[in-house]
Design an enzyme around this catalytic site. Sequence first.
Site, PDB file in Angstrom:
ATOM      1  N   HIS A  46     -29.500 -27.770 -16.318  1.00  0.00           N
ATOM      2  CA  HIS A  46     -30.097 -29.163 -16.103  1.00  0.00           C
ATOM      3  C   HIS A  46     -31.088 -28.794 -14.972  1.00  0.00           C
ATOM      4  O   HIS A  46     -32.453 -29.520 -14.990  1.00  0.00           O
ATOM      5  CB  HIS A  46     -28.929 -30.143 -15.763  1.00  0.00           C
ATOM      6  CG  HIS A  46     -28.032 -30.316 -16.751  1.00  0.00           C
ATOM      7  ND1 HIS A  46     -28.257 -31.084 -17.886  1.00  0.00           N
ATOM      8  CD2 HIS A  46     -26.569 -29.949 -16.830  1.00  0.00           C
ATOM      9  CE1 HIS A  46     -27.131 -31.257 -18.532  1.00  0.00           C
ATOM     10  NE2 HIS A  46     -26.310 -30.522 -17.887  1.00  0.00           N
ATOM     11  N   ASP A 100     -26.848 -32.029  -4.841  1.00  0.00           N
ATOM     12  CA  ASP A 100     -25.469 -32.165  -4.558  1.00  0.00           C
ATOM     13  C   ASP A 100     -24.605 -30.854  -5.071  1.00  0.00           C
ATOM     14  O   ASP A 100     -24.061 -30.924  -5.809  1.00  0.00           O
ATOM     15  CB  ASP A 100     -24.967 -33.258  -5.406  1.00  0.00           C
ATOM     16  CG  ASP A 100     -25.215 -33.375  -7.129  1.00  0.00           C
ATOM     17  OD1 ASP A 100     -26.171 -32.590  -7.261  1.00  0.00           O
ATOM     18  OD2 ASP A 100     -24.348 -33.815  -7.708  1.00  0.00           O
TER      19      ASP A 100
HETATM   20  C1  BDR Z   1     -26.094 -33.475 -13.737  1.00  0.00           C
HETATM   21  O1  BDR Z   1     -24.915 -33.596 -13.084  1.00  0.00           O
HETATM   22  C2  BDR Z   1     -24.432 -32.576 -12.520  1.00  0.00           C
HETATM   23  O2  BDR Z   1     -23.037 -32.262 -12.985  1.00  0.00           O
HETATM   24  C3  BDR Z   1     -25.356 -31.322 -12.431  1.00  0.00           C
HETATM   25  O3  BDR Z   1     -25.583 -30.708 -11.449  1.00  0.00           O
HETATM   26  C4  BDR Z   1     -26.679 -32.290 -12.906  1.00  0.00           C
HETATM   27  O4  BDR Z   1     -27.613 -32.478 -11.849  1.00  0.00           O
HETATM   28  C5  BDR Z   1     -26.208 -33.302 -15.118  1.00  0.00           C
HETATM   29  O5  BDR Z   1     -25.730 -34.546 -15.783  1.00  0.00           O
HETATM   30 CA    CA Z   2     -27.040 -31.736  -9.650  1.00  0.00          CA
END
Ligand code: BDR
Ligand code: CA
Length: 316
Positions: A242, A9
């Site tokens: 992340h 995303d």
């Molecule tokens: C996840 O949430 C999104 O904001 C980031 O892309 C990551 O996949 C972290 O909690």
């Molecule tokens: Ca993400």
Amino acid sequence: MHKVIFDTDPGIDDAMALLFLERHPDIELLGITSVFGNASADTTTRNAQFLKREFGIKAPVARGADVTFDPGRPMASWPTFVHGVNGLGDIDVPETIEDVPLDPRPAFQFIIDTVREHPGEVEIVAVGRMTNLAMALARDPEIAGLVKQVVVMGGAFDTNGNVTPAAEANIHGDPEAADVVFTAPWKVVIIGLDVTLQTVMTRTMMKDLALRGGPAVELLARISDPYIDFYSQQVEEGMVVHDSCACAYVVAPELFGLRSGSVRVVCGGVADGLTLQKPAGRAFGPSPWDDKTEQKVAMTIEAEKVVDLIAATLAP
Ligand code: BDR
Ligand code: CA
């Protein structure tokens, strides 16, 4: 060679993860499937097309879900304070990317077809809501036996969430879908906040990488600037990477310590989106965790080595 479908995303840390997959010599990127999350599906799909062009990626983009797996669930609002209104730190991105056509299939169908073309070989790295994967399983449950592994960035097990005290964003955005994915008879490895919060790319590192990594990394550095401001309020000066952690797991699983056991997601109520694992070998009373697939959850990480691996891959 790892054959990877990237379900994403985009998203700032998603963009970094995408470039990691594109640049790692042991990874063959088979396709990018978009999903709503950091922004609407219109925006994340457009961002995936934009990044494909800017990063010189050959793999196709297939548009994915714009609503939750359970159509009755109200949609959460977009986290514009994290990724910006346009999901990419509000740099200028054209409204449409006409020179990058979409794959004609919806994401779930692209996933099914690609898995069936390469039985036993495909690794799905899912770093957004689990909606496309749940839809693919619902349409063609047999793919569970044909996928090599699913590596998920999501969840918070022995730590708090980041949307509520209970829930991490990717799971909170579609808990029913995540529960379908985690309980299906395929191998899932979950890289959650327990470990990803330890992986920080500092502003200085990003600047240095931008000097060495060419225009694609310069773009990453530009979109990351406000994301670094956001994360610098919570961790040291820098950004949490992340989604790249899930990609790093594919090529360097030895840098992660995993715990086995079935995983369920709380759907509804005060702990909506909470991920809970029943550690294998521990005795409990009868519960909804019984007879579910034992999955792996990352509990430890060699964070410095993971960050170094990401940096070395982005700017070899
Ligand atoms: C996840 O949430 C999104 O904001 C980031 O892309 C990551 O996949 C972290 O909690
Ligand atoms: Ca993400």
